[in-house]
Design a protein around this motif. Sequence first.
Motif, PDB file in Angstrom:
ATOM      1  N   GLU A  63       1.024  -1.308  -0.118  1.00 10.49           N
ATOM      2  CA  GLU A  63       0.106   0.068   0.126  1.00 10.49           C
ATOM      3  C   GLU A  63       0.958   1.238   0.046  1.00 10.49           C
ATOM      4  O   GLU A  63       0.774   2.150  -0.783  1.00 10.49           O
ATOM      5  N   LEU A  64       1.966   1.117   0.846  1.00  9.43           N
ATOM      6  CA  LEU A  64       2.915   2.364   0.682  1.00  9.43           C
ATOM      7  C   LEU A  64       3.658   2.643  -0.508  1.00  9.43           C
ATOM      8  O   LEU A  64       3.656   3.627  -1.003  1.00  9.43           O
ATOM      9  N   MET A  65       3.903   1.412  -1.166  1.00  6.49           N
ATOM     10  CA  MET A  65       4.692   1.735  -2.501  1.00  6.49           C
ATOM     11  C   MET A  65       3.612   2.078  -3.737  1.00  6.49           C
ATOM     12  O   MET A  65       4.065   2.903  -4.376  1.00  6.49           O
ATOM     13  N   VAL A  66       2.332   1.717  -3.592  1.00 11.66           N
ATOM     14  CA  VAL A  66       1.563   2.171  -4.260  1.00 11.66           C
ATOM     15  C   VAL A  66       1.079   3.731  -4.355  1.00 11.66           C
ATOM     16  O   VAL A  66       1.343   4.606  -5.178  1.00 11.66           O
ATOM     17  N   MET A  67       0.989   4.106  -3.058  1.00 13.59           N
ATOM     18  CA  MET A  67       0.916   5.517  -2.667  1.00 13.59           C
ATOM     19  C   MET A  67       2.132   6.230  -3.183  1.00 13.59           C
ATOM     20  O   MET A  67       1.939   7.352  -3.478  1.00 13.59           O
ATOM     21  N   PHE A  68       3.173   5.865  -2.877  1.00 17.59           N
ATOM     22  CA  PHE A  68       4.540   6.547  -3.163  1.00 17.59           C
ATOM     23  C   PHE A  68       4.600   6.739  -4.773  1.00 17.59           C
ATOM     24  O   PHE A  68       4.856   8.002  -5.085  1.00 17.59           O
ATOM     25  N   ALA A  69       4.063   5.681  -5.527  1.00 17.46           N
ATOM     26  CA  ALA A  69       4.115   5.730  -6.971  1.00 17.46           C
ATOM     27  C   ALA A  69       2.993   6.937  -7.331  1.00 17.46           C
ATOM     28  O   ALA A  69       3.357   7.593  -8.187  1.00 17.46           O
ATOM     29  N   LEU A  70       2.004   7.014  -6.878  1.00 16.69           N
ATOM     30  CA  LEU A  70       0.904   7.930  -7.086  1.00 16.69           C
ATOM     31  C   LEU A  70       1.442   9.379  -6.728  1.00 16.69           C
ATOM     32  O   LEU A  70       1.087  10.394  -7.763  1.00 16.69           O
ATOM     33  N   GLU A  71       1.971   9.533  -5.670  1.00 10.71           N
ATOM     34  CA  GLU A  71       2.554  10.780  -5.129  1.00 10.71           C
ATOM     35  C   GLU A  71       3.607  11.278  -6.007  1.00 10.71           C
ATOM     36  O   GLU A  71       3.581  12.527  -6.371  1.00 10.71           O
ATOM     37  N   ARG A  72       4.560  10.531  -6.330  1.00 12.32           N
ATOM     38  CA  ARG A  72       5.569  10.921  -7.197  1.00 12.32           C
ATOM     39  C   ARG A  72       5.248  11.334  -8.577  1.00 12.32           C
ATOM     40  O   ARG A  72       5.538  12.304  -9.121  1.00 12.32           O
ATOM     41  N   ALA A  73       4.294  10.594  -9.171  1.00 13.90           N
ATOM     42  CA  ALA A  73       3.672  10.982 -10.493  1.00 13.90           C
ATOM     43  C   ALA A  73       2.781  12.239 -10.441  1.00 13.90           C
ATOM     44  O   ALA A  73       2.850  13.148 -11.083  1.00 13.90           O
ATOM     45  N   GLY A  74       1.856  12.057  -9.416  1.00 13.36           N
ATOM     46  CA  GLY A  74       0.643  12.898  -9.469  1.00 13.36           C
ATOM     47  C   GLY A  74       0.958  14.294  -8.813  1.00 13.36           C
ATOM     48  O   GLY A  74       0.373  15.413  -9.164  1.00 13.36           O
ATOM     49  N   TRP A  75       1.575  14.159  -7.832  1.00 14.74           N
ATOM     50  CA  TRP A  75       2.097  15.590  -7.213  1.00 14.74           C
ATOM     51  C   TRP A  75       3.588  16.046  -7.448  1.00 14.74           C
ATOM     52  O   TRP A  75       3.694  17.108  -7.512  1.00 14.74           O
ATOM     53  N   ALA A  76       4.369  15.328  -7.466  1.00 18.79           N
ATOM     54  CA  ALA A  76       5.978  15.811  -7.987  1.00 18.79           C
ATOM     55  C   ALA A  76       6.225  15.746  -9.532  1.00 18.79           C
ATOM     56  O   ALA A  76       7.355  15.961  -9.608  1.00 18.79           O
ATOM     57  N   GLY A  77       5.095  15.215 -10.304  1.00 16.28           N
ATOM     58  CA  GLY A  77       5.249  15.234 -11.753  1.00 16.28           C
ATOM     59  C   GLY A  77       6.412  14.351 -12.081  1.00 16.28           C
ATOM     60  O   GLY A  77       7.242  14.684 -13.419  1.00 16.28           O
ATOM     61  N   ARG A  78       6.740  13.121 -11.660  1.00 12.37           N
ATOM     62  CA  ARG A  78       7.810  12.367 -12.178  1.00 12.37           C
ATOM     63  C   ARG A  78       7.077  11.315 -12.851  1.00 12.37           C
ATOM     64  O   ARG A  78       6.071  10.970 -12.774  1.00 12.37           O
ATOM     65  N   HIS A  79       8.103  10.480 -13.650  1.00 11.68           N
ATOM     66  CA  HIS A  79       7.797   9.383 -14.344  1.00 11.68           C
ATOM     67  C   HIS A  79       8.245   8.099 -13.659  1.00 11.68           C
ATOM     68  O   HIS A  79       9.346   8.110 -13.152  1.00 11.68           O
TER      69      HIS A  79
END
Length: 196
Positions: A63-79
């Motif tokens: 769950e942490l890693m899913v959220m981390f992926a979403l935060e990095r892409a959706g809020w930090a604009g990362r690929h």
Amino acid sequence: HAAMMGAIADEYPLLGLALLHHRNTRGKPISFASMPYLVEPYRDFPRIDGADGVKAVQTGWSELMVMFALERAGWAGRHVAYVCQKSRARDDFVKTRVDPCLVRVDAYRDRLGGNARTTDDGAELASDESGVANVRVKKFGTGSLRFLGSNVVDEFVEFSCDVLIVDEHDHCDEKNLDLARDRLRESPSPQLFRIG
């Protein structure tokens, strides 16, 4: 209370996302009461270059890693590239863990650009040019999410990423993980996380 939560979200975006918005696949908010060991990764992962972790089952790490992926892409604009052990496991993971969150959590749905919808009997993703319904690649916020099966060599070519997450690292095809690490070379600030 709201001001304190806002301050936490500003200082620690992943932790703030967990506390203010996220709902797991059962529709429940994140609680750290039974998993206090997860507060530190939620707080620190966006700020570090990477980490390797050993986990037991049902301990909140996926769950942490899913959220981390979403935060990095959706809020930090990362690929973000998220590697699962096999392509079949990847498909199941995205359909049962990722896609339901994308349509049920308002903050995530907003980053899909209005292309997601929910039906009475569960989550349904609209299929259009944004790639929302695509199991492998999703535009999310100003970033992107790419989900890979470690057993398919062709999935590890012709893309660049800023964040590489390898879930179930010990069950992945090691040769292809070497190719996955190459995908980080062009990033100005790469992050590599391996959990197993």
